[in-house]
Design a protein around this motif. Structure first.
Motif, PDB file in Angstrom:
ATOM      1  N   LYS A   1      23.636  55.685  49.203  1.00  0.00           N
ATOM      2  CA  LYS A   1      24.421  57.031  48.898  1.00  0.00           C
ATOM      3  C   LYS A   1      24.647  57.838  50.526  1.00  0.00           C
ATOM      4  N   GLN A   2      23.195  57.974  50.931  1.00  0.00           N
ATOM      5  CA  GLN A   2      22.890  58.703  52.064  1.00  0.00           C
ATOM      6  C   GLN A   2      23.723  58.279  53.089  1.00  0.00           C
ATOM      7  N   TYR A   3      23.568  56.822  53.122  1.00  0.00           N
ATOM      8  CA  TYR A   3      23.956  56.059  54.329  1.00  0.00           C
ATOM      9  C   TYR A   3      25.650  56.030  54.175  1.00  0.00           C
ATOM     10  N   LEU A   4      25.907  55.833  53.114  1.00  0.00           N
ATOM     11  CA  LEU A   4      27.552  55.851  53.077  1.00  0.00           C
ATOM     12  C   LEU A   4      27.978  57.437  53.241  1.00  0.00           C
ATOM     13  N   ASN A   5      27.469  58.359  52.863  1.00  0.00           N
ATOM     14  CA  ASN A   5      27.761  59.876  53.351  1.00  0.00           C
ATOM     15  C   ASN A   5      28.030  59.786  54.763  1.00  0.00           C
ATOM     16  N   ARG A   6      26.982  59.060  55.332  1.00  0.00           N
ATOM     17  CA  ARG A   6      27.103  59.347  57.255  1.00  0.00           C
ATOM     18  C   ARG A   6      28.129  58.515  57.590  1.00  0.00           C
ATOM     19  N   VAL A   7      28.324  57.219  57.011  1.00  0.00           N
ATOM     20  CA  VAL A   7      29.656  56.687  57.526  1.00  0.00           C
ATOM     21  C   VAL A   7      30.839  57.158  57.187  1.00  0.00           C
ATOM     22  N   LYS A   8      31.028  57.772  56.180  1.00  0.00           N
ATOM     23  CA  LYS A   8      32.286  58.534  55.947  1.00  0.00           C
ATOM     24  C   LYS A   8      32.290  59.704  56.953  1.00  0.00           C
ATOM     25  N   THR A   9      31.288  60.452  57.099  1.00  0.00           N
ATOM     26  CA  THR A   9      31.285  61.397  58.017  1.00  0.00           C
ATOM     27  C   THR A   9      31.516  60.980  59.523  1.00  0.00           C
ATOM     28  N   ASN A  10      30.890  59.924  60.019  1.00  0.00           N
ATOM     29  CA  ASN A  10      31.029  59.195  61.327  1.00  0.00           C
ATOM     30  C   ASN A  10      32.686  58.859  61.441  1.00  0.00           C
ATOM     31  N   TYR A  11      33.248  58.295  60.335  1.00  0.00           N
ATOM     32  CA  TYR A  11      34.460  57.937  60.522  1.00  0.00           C
ATOM     33  C   TYR A  11      35.379  58.989  60.720  1.00  0.00           C
ATOM     34  N   LEU A  12      35.515  59.910  59.867  1.00  0.00           N
ATOM     35  CA  LEU A  12      36.230  61.056  60.015  1.00  0.00           C
ATOM     36  C   LEU A  12      36.305  61.978  61.523  1.00  0.00           C
ATOM     37  N   ASN A  13      34.845  62.058  61.740  1.00  0.00           N
ATOM     38  CA  ASN A  13      34.632  62.524  63.225  1.00  0.00           C
ATOM     39  C   ASN A  13      35.304  61.947  64.071  1.00  0.00           C
ATOM     40  N   VAL A  14      35.037  60.661  64.346  1.00  0.00           N
ATOM     41  CA  VAL A  14      35.604  59.783  65.328  1.00  0.00           C
ATOM     42  C   VAL A  14      37.182  59.685  65.303  1.00  0.00           C
ATOM     43  N   LEU A  15      37.520  59.730  64.030  1.00  0.00           N
ATOM     44  CA  LEU A  15      39.105  59.880  63.802  1.00  0.00           C
ATOM     45  C   LEU A  15      39.824  61.186  64.338  1.00  0.00           C
ATOM     46  N   GLU A  16      39.099  62.246  64.548  1.00  0.00           N
ATOM     47  CA  GLU A  16      39.562  63.410  65.060  1.00  0.00           C
ATOM     48  C   GLU A  16      40.333  63.413  66.396  1.00  0.00           C
ATOM     49  N   ASN A  17      39.530  62.315  67.318  1.00  0.00           N
ATOM     50  CA  ASN A  17      40.139  62.204  68.695  1.00  0.00           C
ATOM     51  C   ASN A  17      41.117  61.500  68.849  1.00  0.00           C
ATOM     52  N   ALA A  18      41.360  60.263  68.119  1.00  0.00           N
ATOM     53  CA  ALA A  18      42.610  59.527  68.053  1.00  0.00           C
ATOM     54  C   ALA A  18      42.728  58.338  66.939  1.00  0.00           C
ATOM     55  N   PRO A  19      43.673  57.858  66.544  1.00  0.00           N
ATOM     56  CA  PRO A  19      43.688  56.834  65.438  1.00  0.00           C
ATOM     57  C   PRO A  19      42.695  55.774  66.027  1.00  0.00           C
ATOM     58  N   LEU A  20      42.046  55.215  64.893  1.00  0.00           N
ATOM     59  CA  LEU A  20      40.950  54.121  65.446  1.00  0.00           C
ATOM     60  C   LEU A  20      41.561  52.677  65.524  1.00  0.00           C
ATOM     61  N   LEU A  21      41.302  51.963  66.424  1.00  0.00           N
ATOM     62  CA  LEU A  21      41.888  50.442  66.598  1.00  0.00           C
ATOM     63  C   LEU A  21      40.962  49.763  65.848  1.00  0.00           C
ATOM     64  N   GLU A  22      41.288  48.318  65.520  1.00  0.00           N
ATOM     65  CA  GLU A  22      40.767  47.549  64.556  1.00  0.00           C
ATOM     66  C   GLU A  22      39.311  47.217  64.992  1.00  0.00           C
ATOM     67  N   ASP A  23      38.905  47.077  66.137  1.00  0.00           N
ATOM     68  CA  ASP A  23      37.606  46.905  66.310  1.00  0.00           C
ATOM     69  C   ASP A  23      36.739  48.083  66.075  1.00  0.00           C
ATOM     70  N   ALA A  24      37.381  49.387  66.374  1.00  0.00           N
ATOM     71  CA  ALA A  24      36.595  50.642  65.859  1.00  0.00           C
ATOM     72  C   ALA A  24      36.189  50.721  64.512  1.00  0.00           C
ATOM     73  N   VAL A  25      37.180  50.492  63.749  1.00  0.00           N
ATOM     74  CA  VAL A  25      37.229  50.352  62.194  1.00  0.00           C
ATOM     75  C   VAL A  25      36.115  49.541  61.658  1.00  0.00           C
ATOM     76  N   LYS A  26      36.066  48.129  62.387  1.00  0.00           N
ATOM     77  CA  LYS A  26      35.124  47.187  61.840  1.00  0.00           C
ATOM     78  C   LYS A  26      33.658  47.770  62.344  1.00  0.00           C
ATOM     79  N   LEU A  27      33.348  48.346  63.416  1.00  0.00           N
ATOM     80  CA  LEU A  27      32.224  48.696  63.902  1.00  0.00           C
ATOM     81  C   LEU A  27      31.720  50.013  63.044  1.00  0.00           C
ATOM     82  N   VAL A  28      32.485  50.995  62.819  1.00  0.00           N
ATOM     83  CA  VAL A  28      32.274  52.243  62.398  1.00  0.00           C
ATOM     84  C   VAL A  28      32.149  52.235  60.658  1.00  0.00           C
ATOM     85  N   VAL A  29      32.790  51.457  60.112  1.00  0.00           N
ATOM     86  CA  VAL A  29      33.254  51.294  58.527  1.00  0.00           C
ATOM     87  C   VAL A  29      32.686  50.141  58.118  1.00  0.00           C
TER      88      VAL A  29
END
Length: 218
Positions: A45-73
């Motif tokens: 759960k702690q790891y998944l919380n970090r995954v969620k936070t990472n995704y939302l933080n990265v998304l703030e800059n621009a929409p994520l492309l497919e490769d970024a979605v695979k990498l981050v999530v």
């Protein structure tokens, strides 16, 4: 005449006409995403919380492309679900081709038209030679409604149609599972859609379902 159709251009209406594909209305058809799900540990759960936070933080800059979605999530989810370890193995960019031999064509014409659907599966999880899970990953601003027909096309190409096959479609923030069975006629069903925009971290449920799918053939 041969007509080539790209899998990403296939629609649900096309699949229903050509493959006699139907959506199941039986509540018991796809219970794997609901019942007897494996527990998720506090560390996971702690790891998944970090995954969620990472995704939302990265998304703030621009929409994520497919490769970024695979990498981050996607990659962390596959790791936690155990799909990088035996008895599973991962294939990427797996080519598929479906020919008229399994397409139901009701047209009567003096000239035969052979339709071939071609595509590449983003991620395919296998156990021995059995297809277990097809993953279709899209960029963050891509609607899952458009990804579902493409995933179903790949599922219909399963070389072992006597076994059920599952799919996960995701765009980084939304996730949905699909089940397909082809024993008599191709039938499919969808899970609920999970999203990272709810207060509770729904990656917990996504991981539980992935683990449950991994147990199916064990």
């Amino acid at each position: 005449m041969i007509q080539v159709i790209q899998a990403q251009n296939a629609t649900l209406a096309y699949l229903k006409k050509k493959f006699a594909l139907q959506q199941s209305e039986d509540d018991q058809f796809f219970t794997e995403w609901l019942n007897n799900l494996p527990e998720i540990s506090e560390l996971e759960k702690q790891y998944l919380n970090r995954v969620k936070t990472n995704y939302l933080n990265v998304l703030e800059n621009a929409p994520l492309l497919e490769d970024a979605v695979k990498l981050v999530v996607l990659s962390p989810l596959l790791d936690l679900a155990g799909f990088y370890l035996p008895p599973f193995y991962i294939a990427t960019e797996e080519s598929i081709e479906i020919s008229e031999e399994i397409i139901i064509d009701e047209r009567e014409s003096a000239e035969e038209t052979k339709e071939i659907i071609k595509g590449r599966i983003d991620v395919l999880v296998l156990q021995d030679k059995l297809w277990l899970l097809i993953i279709e990953s899209k960029r963050s601003n891509f609607s899952l409604a458009k990804a579902i027909p493409q995933a179903l096309t790949y599922m219909l190409a399963n070389p072992q149609p006597n076994y059920p096959v599952y799919s996960l479609v995701l765009n980084g923030e939304d996730f949905q599972f699909i089940k397909l069975i082809q024993e008599d006629k191709p039938m499919y069903a969808l899970s609920e859609r999970f999203t990272l925009y709810r207060r509770e971290n729904e990656l917990y449920k996504v991981l539980s379902i992935l683990k449950k799918i991994g147990q199916i053939l064990m």
